[in-house]
Design a protein around this motif. Structure first.
Motif, PDB file in Angstrom:
ATOM      1  N   ARG A  33      13.089   1.693 -22.865  1.00 22.94           N
ATOM      2  CA  ARG A  33      14.218   0.955 -23.460  1.00 22.94           C
ATOM      3  C   ARG A  33      15.567   1.474 -22.954  1.00 22.94           C
ATOM      4  NH1 ARG A  33      13.146   0.795 -29.812  1.00 22.94           N
ATOM      5  NH2 ARG A  33      12.234   2.862 -29.483  1.00 22.94           N
ATOM      6  N   GLY A  34      15.570   1.941 -21.705  1.00 21.13           N
ATOM      7  CA  GLY A  34      16.807   2.410 -21.091  1.00 21.13           C
ATOM      8  C   GLY A  34      17.303   3.734 -21.615  1.00 21.13           C
ATOM      9  N   ARG A  35      16.493   4.381 -22.469  1.00 24.27           N
ATOM     10  CA  ARG A  35      16.932   5.631 -23.104  1.00 24.27           C
ATOM     11  C   ARG A  35      16.494   6.872 -22.346  1.00 24.27           C
ATOM     12  NH1 ARG A  35      15.329   4.475 -29.470  1.00 24.27           N
ATOM     13  NH2 ARG A  35      16.952   2.906 -29.898  1.00 24.27           N
ATOM     14  N   ILE A  36      15.532   6.719 -21.446  1.00 27.60           N
ATOM     15  CA  ILE A  36      14.913   7.872 -20.796  1.00 27.60           C
ATOM     16  C   ILE A  36      15.431   8.000 -19.367  1.00 27.60           C
ATOM     17  CG2 ILE A  36      12.748   9.003 -20.217  1.00 27.60           C
ATOM     18  CD1 ILE A  36      13.080   8.415 -23.206  1.00 27.60           C
ATOM     19  N   ASN A  37      16.053   9.121 -19.049  1.00 24.98           N
ATOM     20  CA  ASN A  37      16.457   9.383 -17.667  1.00 24.98           C
ATOM     21  C   ASN A  37      15.220   9.707 -16.834  1.00 24.98           C
ATOM     22  OD1 ASN A  37      19.189   9.063 -18.407  1.00 24.98           O
ATOM     23  ND2 ASN A  37      19.272  11.200 -19.075  1.00 24.98           N
ATOM     24  N   LEU A  38      15.331   9.502 -15.522  1.00 23.33           N
ATOM     25  CA  LEU A  38      14.146   9.599 -14.675  1.00 23.33           C
ATOM     26  C   LEU A  38      14.407  10.459 -13.451  1.00 23.33           C
ATOM     27  CD1 LEU A  38      11.253   8.643 -14.010  1.00 23.33           C
ATOM     28  CD2 LEU A  38      12.287   6.627 -12.904  1.00 23.33           C
ATOM     29  N   SER A  39      13.479  11.364 -13.186  1.00 18.42           N
ATOM     30  CA  SER A  39      13.491  12.165 -11.962  1.00 18.42           C
ATOM     31  C   SER A  39      12.323  11.736 -11.092  1.00 18.42           C
ATOM     32  CB  SER A  39      13.376  13.655 -12.305  1.00 18.42           C
ATOM     33  OG  SER A  39      13.404  14.451 -11.144  1.00 18.42           O
ATOM     34  N   ILE A  40      12.574  11.622  -9.785  1.00 19.28           N
ATOM     35  CA  ILE A  40      11.543  11.184  -8.845  1.00 19.28           C
ATOM     36  C   ILE A  40      11.503  12.180  -7.701  1.00 19.28           C
ATOM     37  CG2 ILE A  40      10.714   9.309  -7.371  1.00 19.28           C
ATOM     38  CD1 ILE A  40      12.531   7.417  -8.987  1.00 19.28           C
ATOM     39  N   GLY A  41      10.306  12.692  -7.407  1.00 22.42           N
ATOM     40  CA  GLY A  41      10.177  13.682  -6.357  1.00 22.42           C
ATOM     41  C   GLY A  41       9.389  13.202  -5.162  1.00 22.42           C
ATOM     42  N   SER A  42       8.079  13.401  -5.184  1.00 25.70           N
ATOM     43  CA  SER A  42       7.223  13.162  -4.019  1.00 25.70           C
ATOM     44  C   SER A  42       7.312  11.748  -3.471  1.00 25.70           C
ATOM     45  CB  SER A  42       5.761  13.463  -4.380  1.00 25.70           C
ATOM     46  OG  SER A  42       5.585  14.809  -4.739  1.00 25.70           O
ATOM     47  N   ALA A  43       7.587  10.775  -4.306  1.00 25.56           N
ATOM     48  CA  ALA A  43       7.604   9.380  -3.863  1.00 25.56           C
ATOM     49  C   ALA A  43       8.826   9.030  -3.027  1.00 25.56           C
ATOM     50  CB  ALA A  43       7.514   8.441  -5.070  1.00 25.56           C
ATOM     51  N   MET A  44       9.884   9.852  -3.083  1.00 23.41           N
ATOM     52  CA  MET A  44      11.135   9.536  -2.403  1.00 23.41           C
ATOM     53  C   MET A  44      11.054   9.860  -0.915  1.00 23.41           C
ATOM     54  SD  MET A  44      13.565   8.559  -4.677  1.00 23.41           S
ATOM     55  CE  MET A  44      15.162   9.250  -4.338  1.00 23.41           C
ATOM     56  N   ASP A  45      11.690   9.032  -0.095  1.00 21.74           N
ATOM     57  CA  ASP A  45      11.696   9.308   1.345  1.00 21.74           C
ATOM     58  C   ASP A  45      12.427  10.601   1.676  1.00 21.74           C
ATOM     59  OD1 ASP A  45      14.280   8.375   0.853  1.00 21.74           O
ATOM     60  OD2 ASP A  45      14.205   6.753   2.325  1.00 21.74           O
ATOM     61  N   LEU A  46      13.309  11.069   0.793  1.00 24.28           N
ATOM     62  CA  LEU A  46      13.954  12.370   0.987  1.00 24.28           C
ATOM     63  C   LEU A  46      12.921  13.488   1.060  1.00 24.28           C
ATOM     64  CD1 LEU A  46      16.879  12.165  -1.591  1.00 24.28           C
ATOM     65  CD2 LEU A  46      17.079  12.045   0.887  1.00 24.28           C
ATOM     66  N   TYR A  47      11.794  13.270   0.399  1.00 24.93           N
ATOM     67  CA  TYR A  47      10.734  14.266   0.316  1.00 24.93           C
ATOM     68  C   TYR A  47       9.433  13.764   0.930  1.00 24.93           C
ATOM     69  CZ  TYR A  47      13.990  16.467  -2.965  1.00 24.93           C
ATOM     70  OH  TYR A  47      15.104  17.036  -3.541  1.00 24.93           O
ATOM     71  N   GLY A  48       9.567  12.906   1.931  1.00 24.44           N
ATOM     72  CA  GLY A  48       8.392  12.461   2.660  1.00 24.44           C
ATOM     73  C   GLY A  48       7.653  11.285   2.070  1.00 24.44           C
ATOM     74  N   GLY A  49       8.167  10.701   0.998  1.00 21.90           N
ATOM     75  CA  GLY A  49       7.504   9.579   0.341  1.00 21.90           C
ATOM     76  C   GLY A  49       7.898   8.240   0.918  1.00 21.90           C
ATOM     77  N   SER A  50       7.427   7.177   0.272  1.00 23.30           N
ATOM     78  CA  SER A  50       7.619   5.824   0.791  1.00 23.30           C
ATOM     79  C   SER A  50       8.779   5.066   0.150  1.00 23.30           C
ATOM     80  CB  SER A  50       6.330   5.007   0.589  1.00 23.30           C
ATOM     81  OG  SER A  50       6.020   4.897  -0.790  1.00 23.30           O
ATOM     82  N   LEU A  51       9.360   5.588  -0.918  1.00 24.58           N
ATOM     83  CA  LEU A  51      10.432   4.877  -1.611  1.00 24.58           C
ATOM     84  C   LEU A  51      11.785   5.217  -0.997  1.00 24.58           C
ATOM     85  CD1 LEU A  51       9.395   5.173  -5.384  1.00 24.58           C
ATOM     86  CD2 LEU A  51       8.624   3.558  -3.631  1.00 24.58           C
ATOM     87  N   ASN A  52      12.485   4.190  -0.581  1.00 19.35           N
ATOM     88  CA  ASN A  52      13.792   4.363   0.043  1.00 19.35           C
ATOM     89  C   ASN A  52      14.816   4.825  -0.985  1.00 19.35           C
ATOM     90  OD1 ASN A  52      16.579   2.700   0.617  1.00 19.35           O
ATOM     91  ND2 ASN A  52      15.751   3.620   2.464  1.00 19.35           N
ATOM     92  N   TYR A  53      15.560   5.865  -0.624  1.00 23.04           N
ATOM     93  CA  TYR A  53      16.515   6.463  -1.551  1.00 23.04           C
ATOM     94  C   TYR A  53      17.533   5.452  -2.068  1.00 23.04           C
ATOM     95  CZ  TYR A  53      20.669   9.063  -2.971  1.00 23.04           C
ATOM     96  OH  TYR A  53      21.764   9.506  -3.654  1.00 23.04           O
ATOM     97  N   GLU A  54      18.164   4.695  -1.157  1.00 17.79           N
ATOM     98  CA  GLU A  54      19.183   3.730  -1.572  1.00 17.79           C
ATOM     99  C   GLU A  54      18.587   2.648  -2.474  1.00 17.79           C
ATOM    100  OE1 GLU A  54      18.799   4.771   1.530  1.00 17.79           O
ATOM    101  OE2 GLU A  54      20.703   5.779   1.995  1.00 17.79           O
TER     102      GLU A  54
END
Length: 259
Positions: A229-250
């Motif tokens: 419900r928009g109340r929870i902040n989110l951290s993303i690690g392994s999935a990000m391309d910054l860390y070798g993952g497939s999800l584009n940072y922008e």
């Protein structure tokens, strides 16, 4: 919902790992990503992006031969982006000041507070007296057992008797500025977020909560946004391309812009 950066450091290197694989023996972890760049590089990147509120986590036991290298990397990150990161991993009342003076916005505490399997309110009171509740982040990272979530300590290896629920959040809210909660069962696996845990946390309307664990797709970000419900902040690690993952940072950031 805000995006919260993360920098995890293990054996003196910035890494992304499968959380539940972490072992003190042999300083082992199943690795998703290992960077040849230092923690200061990533800290400077997030500084230039004007993204505060992230966390630096030191993943080695203080008795590890790698601990000093890990600590040095963490200090570099804090000095590069003053007040941009909170820090966790072996934080106690005795060493908290070192990291706060080095530039940490907050110190993250788990094992020191969840002592002998339960909340040690005497220790929590001492920490609050010295540093103030607003500079303390309580890490309620948890694993599910018999249908309930329980706080885990010592780098997600020890199960406590403290159940993560709204009652626990209410008991601790006056003693901290934020909560950080890794879903340790799915951390680093990219297999999807823990929707049940997020749904329970969405009923909380107090101090901020950052959730981490399991994001593997853009749809997972939307699920956190919807279920939380928009109340929870989110951290993303392994999935990000910054860390070798497939999800584009922008692209990832674009999912947070209309929240």
């Amino acid at each position: 919902m805000e995006y919260r950066p993360c920098i995890d450091i293990h054996n003196g290197k910035v890494k992304q790992i499968v959380g539940e694989s972490l072992k003190d023996e042999g300083d082992y972890a199943q690795e998703n990503f290992v960077s040849e760049r230092g923690a200061d590089f990533f800290a400077n990147f997030f500084k230039e992006q004007n993204l505060p509120g992230g966390h630096v986590i030191m993943l080695n036991n203080p008795d590890s031969p790698y601990y000093e290298k890990t600590r040095e990397q963490a200090i570099k990150a804090l000095e590069t982006y003053p007040k941009g990161f909170m820090i966790g991993g072996g934080i106690t009342i005795d060493n908290a000041g070192e990291y706060l003076y080095a530039g940490a916005s907050h110190v993250i505490m788990t094992s020191f507070i969840f002592h002998d399997g339960e909340v040690d309110f005497d220790r929590l009171k001492q920490v609050n007296t010295v540093w103030g509740a607003s500079r303390i982040v309580l890490d309620l990272s948890c694993k599910k057992r018999n249908g309930k979530y329980y706080v885990v300590t010592d780098r997600w290896t020890k199960l406590t008797q403290e159940e993560v629920d709204i009652d626990l959040l209410s008991r601790l809210a006056d003693c901290a500025g934020e909560f950080l909660i890794h879903a340790a069962d799915v951390e680093g696996k990219g297999s999807g977020v823990d929707e049940e845990l997020i749904g329970m946390l969405s009923d909380w309307d107090g101090i901020p909560i950052t959730y981490a664990g399991g994001v593997g797709s853009y749809d997972d970000i939307l699920r956190v946004k919807e279920i939380g419900r928009g109340r929870i902040n989110l951290s993303i690690g392994s999935a990000m391309d910054l860390y070798g993952g497939s999800l584009n940072y922008e692209t990832v950031l674009s999912y947070f812009q209309d929240v």
